[in-house]
Scaffold this active site. Structure first.
Site, PDB file in Angstrom:
ATOM      1  N   CYS A  81       7.994   5.579  10.394  1.00 52.62           N
ATOM      2  CA  CYS A  81       6.930   5.434   9.400  1.00 52.62           C
ATOM      3  C   CYS A  81       6.887   6.661   8.495  1.00 52.62           C
ATOM      4  O   CYS A  81       7.257   7.756   8.915  1.00 52.62           O
ATOM      5  CB  CYS A  81       5.583   5.260  10.112  1.00 52.62           C
ATOM      6  SG  CYS A  81       4.240   4.908   8.958  1.00 52.62           S
ATOM      7  N   CYS A  85      -0.596   8.999  10.677  1.00 56.03           N
ATOM      8  CA  CYS A  85      -1.986   8.776  11.113  1.00 56.03           C
ATOM      9  C   CYS A  85      -2.190   9.392  12.507  1.00 56.03           C
ATOM     10  O   CYS A  85      -1.379   9.178  13.410  1.00 56.03           O
ATOM     11  CB  CYS A  85      -2.307   7.292  11.173  1.00 56.03           C
ATOM     12  SG  CYS A  85      -1.931   6.480   9.622  1.00 56.03           S
ATOM     13  N   CYS A  88      -2.224   6.928  15.522  1.00 53.44           N
ATOM     14  CA  CYS A  88      -1.184   5.879  15.522  1.00 53.44           C
ATOM     15  C   CYS A  88      -0.934   5.309  16.929  1.00 53.44           C
ATOM     16  O   CYS A  88      -0.741   6.047  17.886  1.00 53.44           O
ATOM     17  CB  CYS A  88       0.108   6.465  14.964  1.00 53.44           C
ATOM     18  SG  CYS A  88       1.404   5.242  14.819  1.00 53.44           S
TER      19      CYS A  88
HETATM   20  S1  SF4 Z   1      -0.801   3.894  12.095  1.00 53.43           S
HETATM   21 FE1  SF4 Z   1       1.242   4.672  12.616  1.00 53.43          FE
HETATM   22  S2  SF4 Z   1       2.617   3.099  11.875  1.00 53.43           S
HETATM   23 FE2  SF4 Z   1       0.661   2.721  10.898  1.00 53.43          FE
HETATM   24  S3  SF4 Z   1       0.769   3.781   8.942  1.00 53.43           S
HETATM   25 FE3  SF4 Z   1      -0.136   5.203  10.408  1.00 53.43          FE
HETATM   26  S4  SF4 Z   1       1.561   6.384  11.225  1.00 53.43           S
HETATM   27 FE4  SF4 Z   1       2.395   4.586  10.234  1.00 53.43          FE
END
Ligand code: SF4
Length: 359
Positions: A81, A85, A88
């Protein structure tokens, strides 16, 4: 004479109390008969209760042994990704992606086992091969497998209009993750990406979904940084078909624990705080809430190797790959709670043909 006197006296007494004794007896007869029935029925009732318990256990076993139908499957074909986040749930622990032909083979087997809906997710699904790999899978599922519903969950940052032109026809629903309409909060969460503004991206994608006739959905994870936000106005303006609101969830090995790539503890909110957010947005009819309880075991998750991930123990324990052992054997280790899937409204109107949208 001395013997006859007490007998005569007893006879007189008996005569005097006969009526009272007779009414006392009439009163005691139903009581004795009730006690008799009760005593006799005691063991019988116990036996009936035992039989009931046994038949319940047997029914449960039959239910547990019934093959699970993979009606709705989430295929996280990549863990890579471009965002970071902090909470995540599916982190970049590998960079593996199955060859396209292998992924199609697995999807075909899932269809044969009863799959009606596929959702492609990640990581970020548009990151691999600039969205071409994803486009080919979407087209395959709609055209070759004729699945009623094909959807994607994405952070939206890598989608280009050109992708909609080529693959939009085959896609039913595009869900974009958006946790805040305040760009500073997005940066705090880890959804910021240099000069790109996540909220502007969301608005652009909303337009493309309208132009290319793809149903638009929003997913939000409610956490420490956005729990007090009021999103009513922005959600109404974007008018998604569905707004999925999740409570931030800790998964050992993904966003919590020693071997995890994230530490999401500081994002976690209480059930009461989550309820408070829901209450603030209760007028929004497309809102679908998902507490930790509802979320944990009610998804069939396939990882990048096409292994089902079992979240029952608070972490994602993988089954064998469906490509090695078949769907039926692998799904037994998925920990999937079909009842909770139905209870959380997992089966909804998920085909754009049925949604009858005013684009
Ligand atoms: S939650 Fe994880 S997979 Fe989804 S956008 Fe954020 S970092 Fe990327």
């Amino acid at each position: 004479m001395w013997v006859l006197m007490p007998l005569a006296f007893a006879g007189m007494l008996l005569k005097a109390f006969r009526q009272q004794l007779s009414s006392l007896w009439s009163a005691l007869v139903p009581l004795f008969s009730f006690l008799r029935t009760f005593w006799l029925a005691g063991p019988q009732r116990k036996q009936q209760q035992q039989q009931h318990k046994e038949s319940q256990a047997e029914n449960q076993k039959v239910e547990d042994d019934l093959p699970i139908t993979p009606t709705s499957v989430n295929y996280h074909f990549t863990r890579q990704c471009n965002y970071k986040c902090g909470f995540c749930f599916h982190t970049a622990k590998t960079s593996f992606v199955l060859p396209l032909a292998e992924a199609k083979r697995g999807l075909l087997w899932l269809k044969d086992a009863g799959m009606e809906k596929i959702n492609f997710s990640g990581g970020e699904p548009f990151i691999h091969d600039r969205g071409e790999y994803l486009g080919e899978l979407v087209k395959f599922c709609k055209v070759d497998l004729q699945l009623p519903s094909v959807s994607i969950v994405s952070n939206g940052s890598l989608i280009r209009e050109n992708w909609f032109q080529r693959y939009g026809d085959y896609l039913d629903i595009l869900a974009i993750s958006c946790d805040s309409f305040n760009e500073e909060v997005n940066v705090l969460i880890g959804r910021g990406q240099g000069k790109k503004n996540h909220v502007e991206t969301l608005q652009r994608l909303r337009r493309w979904c309208r132009d290319y006739r793809v149903a638009f959905k929003i997913n939000s994870v409610i956490n420490r940084f956005n729990v007090d936000e009021d999103m009513n106005e922005q959600i109404r303006a974007l008018n998604p078909v569905r707004w999925k609101v999740f409570q931030c969830l800790l998964i050992d090995g993904e966003n919590s624990g020693d071997d995890a790539l994230r530490e999401a503890e500081r994002f976690v909110i209480s059930d009461e705080e989550f309820d408070g957010f829901l209450d603030r947005h209760k007028e929004i009819s497309c809102l679908v809430p998902e507490s930790n309880q509802k979320m944990k075991d009610s998804y069939l998750i396939l990882d990048e190797y096409m292994r089902f991930l079992n979240c029952k123990n608070g972490r994602k324990d993988p089954s064998k790959s469906i490509l090695d052992v078949g769907v039926e054997a692998a799904i037994k280790c998925s920990g999937f709670d079909e009842k909770m899937f139905l209870k959380r409204g997992g089966k909804y109107m998920w085909s754009k043909a049925d949604l009858q949208l005013e684009w």
